[in-house]
Motif scaffolding. Structure first.
Motif, PDB file in Angstrom:
ATOM      1  N   UNK A 119      39.497  86.571  39.775  1.00 33.57           N
ATOM      2  CA  UNK A 119      39.278  85.743  41.237  1.00 33.57           C
ATOM      3  C   UNK A 119      39.259  86.617  42.368  1.00 33.57           C
ATOM      4  N   UNK A 120      38.337  85.985  43.286  1.00 32.71           N
ATOM      5  CA  UNK A 120      38.105  86.822  44.561  1.00 32.71           C
ATOM      6  C   UNK A 120      37.959  85.465  45.585  1.00 32.71           C
ATOM      7  N   UNK A 121      38.517  85.739  46.650  1.00 34.26           N
ATOM      8  CA  UNK A 121      38.400  84.655  47.595  1.00 34.26           C
ATOM      9  C   UNK A 121      38.256  85.322  48.976  1.00 34.26           C
ATOM     10  N   UNK A 122      37.398  84.990  50.026  1.00 32.55           N
ATOM     11  CA  UNK A 122      37.033  85.771  51.388  1.00 32.55           C
ATOM     12  C   UNK A 122      36.840  84.655  52.271  1.00 32.55           C
ATOM     13  N   UNK A 123      37.887  84.783  53.288  1.00 33.84           N
ATOM     14  CA  UNK A 123      37.802  83.599  54.353  1.00 33.84           C
ATOM     15  C   UNK A 123      37.314  84.686  55.730  1.00 33.84           C
ATOM     16  N   UNK A 124      37.173  85.718  55.713  1.00 32.59           N
ATOM     17  CA  UNK A 124      37.324  86.802  57.032  1.00 32.59           C
ATOM     18  C   UNK A 124      35.841  87.316  57.024  1.00 32.59           C
ATOM     19  N   UNK A 158      53.102  82.804  24.874  1.00 33.03           N
ATOM     20  CA  UNK A 158      52.273  83.288  25.780  1.00 33.03           C
ATOM     21  C   UNK A 158      52.799  84.776  26.112  1.00 33.03           C
ATOM     22  N   UNK A 159      51.758  85.664  26.496  1.00 33.54           N
ATOM     23  CA  UNK A 159      52.196  87.036  26.947  1.00 33.54           C
ATOM     24  C   UNK A 159      51.054  87.121  28.038  1.00 33.54           C
ATOM     25  N   UNK A 160      51.627  87.164  29.338  1.00 31.41           N
ATOM     26  CA  UNK A 160      50.452  87.300  30.494  1.00 31.41           C
ATOM     27  C   UNK A 160      50.759  88.474  31.611  1.00 31.41           C
ATOM     28  N   UNK A 161      49.661  89.158  31.754  1.00 30.71           N
ATOM     29  CA  UNK A 161      49.879  90.288  32.645  1.00 30.71           C
ATOM     30  C   UNK A 161      48.917  90.229  33.882  1.00 30.71           C
ATOM     31  N   UNK A 162      49.517  90.087  35.153  1.00 38.04           N
ATOM     32  CA  UNK A 162      48.709  89.572  36.028  1.00 38.04           C
ATOM     33  C   UNK A 162      48.975  90.744  37.312  1.00 38.04           C
ATOM     34  N   UNK A 163      47.810  90.780  37.998  1.00 42.85           N
ATOM     35  CA  UNK A 163      47.831  91.873  39.469  1.00 42.85           C
ATOM     36  C   UNK A 163      47.284  91.001  40.552  1.00 42.85           C
ATOM     37  N   UNK A 164      47.534  90.857  41.697  1.00 43.17           N
ATOM     38  CA  UNK A 164      47.184  90.239  42.695  1.00 43.17           C
ATOM     39  C   UNK A 164      47.343  90.861  44.181  1.00 43.17           C
ATOM     40  N   UNK A 165      46.366  90.726  44.829  1.00 42.80           N
ATOM     41  CA  UNK A 165      46.411  91.432  46.432  1.00 42.80           C
ATOM     42  C   UNK A 165      45.994  90.235  47.282  1.00 42.80           C
ATOM     43  N   UNK A 166      46.771  90.094  48.102  1.00 44.78           N
ATOM     44  CA  UNK A 166      46.611  89.083  49.127  1.00 44.78           C
ATOM     45  C   UNK A 166      46.903  89.573  50.670  1.00 44.78           C
ATOM     46  N   UNK A 167      45.586  89.788  51.555  1.00 45.71           N
ATOM     47  CA  UNK A 167      45.722  90.392  52.696  1.00 45.71           C
ATOM     48  C   UNK A 167      44.744  90.023  53.576  1.00 45.71           C
ATOM     49  N   UNK A 168      45.203  89.071  54.897  1.00 41.90           N
ATOM     50  CA  UNK A 168      44.357  89.062  55.864  1.00 41.90           C
ATOM     51  C   UNK A 168      43.290  88.083  55.359  1.00 41.90           C
ATOM     52  N   UNK A 169      43.551  87.103  54.725  1.00 44.29           N
ATOM     53  CA  UNK A 169      42.432  85.908  54.547  1.00 44.29           C
ATOM     54  C   UNK A 169      41.549  86.367  53.270  1.00 44.29           C
ATOM     55  N   UNK A 170      42.046  87.320  52.565  1.00 41.86           N
ATOM     56  CA  UNK A 170      41.339  87.768  51.395  1.00 41.86           C
ATOM     57  C   UNK A 170      42.180  87.788  50.107  1.00 41.86           C
ATOM     58  N   UNK A 197      34.627  81.639  47.354  1.00 42.82           N
ATOM     59  CA  UNK A 197      35.398  82.243  46.248  1.00 42.82           C
ATOM     60  C   UNK A 197      34.616  82.262  44.990  1.00 42.82           C
ATOM     61  N   UNK A 198      34.733  83.399  44.236  1.00 39.11           N
ATOM     62  CA  UNK A 198      34.056  83.814  42.885  1.00 39.11           C
ATOM     63  C   UNK A 198      35.239  83.856  41.808  1.00 39.11           C
ATOM     64  N   UNK A 199      34.840  82.988  40.701  1.00 39.32           N
ATOM     65  CA  UNK A 199      35.921  83.421  39.441  1.00 39.32           C
ATOM     66  C   UNK A 199      35.005  83.591  38.251  1.00 39.32           C
ATOM     67  N   UNK A 200      35.523  84.499  37.166  1.00 38.72           N
ATOM     68  CA  UNK A 200      35.041  84.761  36.012  1.00 38.72           C
ATOM     69  C   UNK A 200      36.085  84.591  34.927  1.00 38.72           C
TER      70      UNK A 200
END
Length: 252
Positions: free
Chosen positions: A116-121, A69-81, A129-132
């Protein structure tokens, strides 16, 4: 390594009595903090598993099946998003083949991207949340005469989930929508292996849950309705021995 760079390195060793072999699987990950609420990371690893036990019983020349496996990931988690995007490449080796002989010499690959995008704000009392997912995969294993996309793999998959909380009623209402593109199947009348595709799959479900008390016991009552539009989804087709009759295989 630094305040912004973190690495984790490991080695897994496995012994299998079933095939009388030992493997050594290195794994490494590296993460870099790009901001106060975000990071990017890279991971590499080898993974092994035994061939299907039904074939191991009758064969003495089978080895471990392997995936790298080779996996490249970016994530941003800020204030319920939460936002996350991940791309990957997986190389398969020593897959079990049953044609022309039973050997672990098959191979294949999978590559794709997940978003992946999730929004509780944004919406008060709401969570969505929406995923593709996109995947391109081909394998030559089992009875595959050539390298093809397996029948369980859908190239595109989209999922949308929405939940809304009614405070005074202590009730949650929501829906889930799932879409996936058609899956490959073999039509024996064409003479081609896994060359045709089923129609896309659509599924809309409604859910409701209520918090209450029954006597002194905290209780959750749940109701759900699946496939609200009544779409006749098809996962694959089965054919009679002479190829003249076709049966659609769908959800139960």
């Amino acid at each position: 390594i630094t305040h912004k760079i973190v690495s984790r390195v490991g080695v897994r060793v496995e012994n299998s009595d079933a095939i009388s072999q030992v493997n050594v699987a290195p794994r490494v990950s590296l993460a870099y903090k790009t901001g106060k609420f975000s990071q990017c990371s890279f991971a590499y690893g080898d993974f092994y598993q035994n061939p299907d036990y039904r074939y191991v019983r009758d064969q003495s020349n089978l080895g471990f099946e392997k995936a790298t496996h080779y996996i490249l990931n970016f994530q941003h988690i800020d204030d319920k998003r939460t936002f996350r995007v991940e791309t990957y490449y997986k190389q398969y080796n020593n897959l079990l083949r049953t044609l022309p002989d039973t050997m672990t010499n098959g191979n294949g690959y999978a590559r794709g991207i997940d978003i992946f995008w999730r929004d509780k704000k944004t919406l008060k009392y709401a969570d969505y949340w929406i995923s593709y997912s996109y995947v391109d995969t081909k394998r030559q294993y089992l009875d595959f005469p050539e390298k093809k996309t397996p029948s369980f793999a859908a190239t595109h998959t989209v999922s949308v989930v929405f939940k809304y909380w009614l405070m005074k009623a202590r009730t949650s209402l929501g829906f889930t929508y799932l879409f996936s593109s058609g899956r490959p199947y073999t039509n024996p009348n064409t003479g081609e292996f896994l060359s045709q595709h089923t129609p896309p799959v659509h599924n809309l479900s409604l859910t409701a849950s209520k918090l209450t008390m029954i006597g002194k016991h905290f209780t959750v009552l749940v109701a759900s309705i699946g496939n609200v539009p009544g779409v006749k989804n098809v996962y694959t087709y089965r054919y009679s021995d002479d190829g003249m009759r076709r049966y659609a295989v769908g959800p139960p």
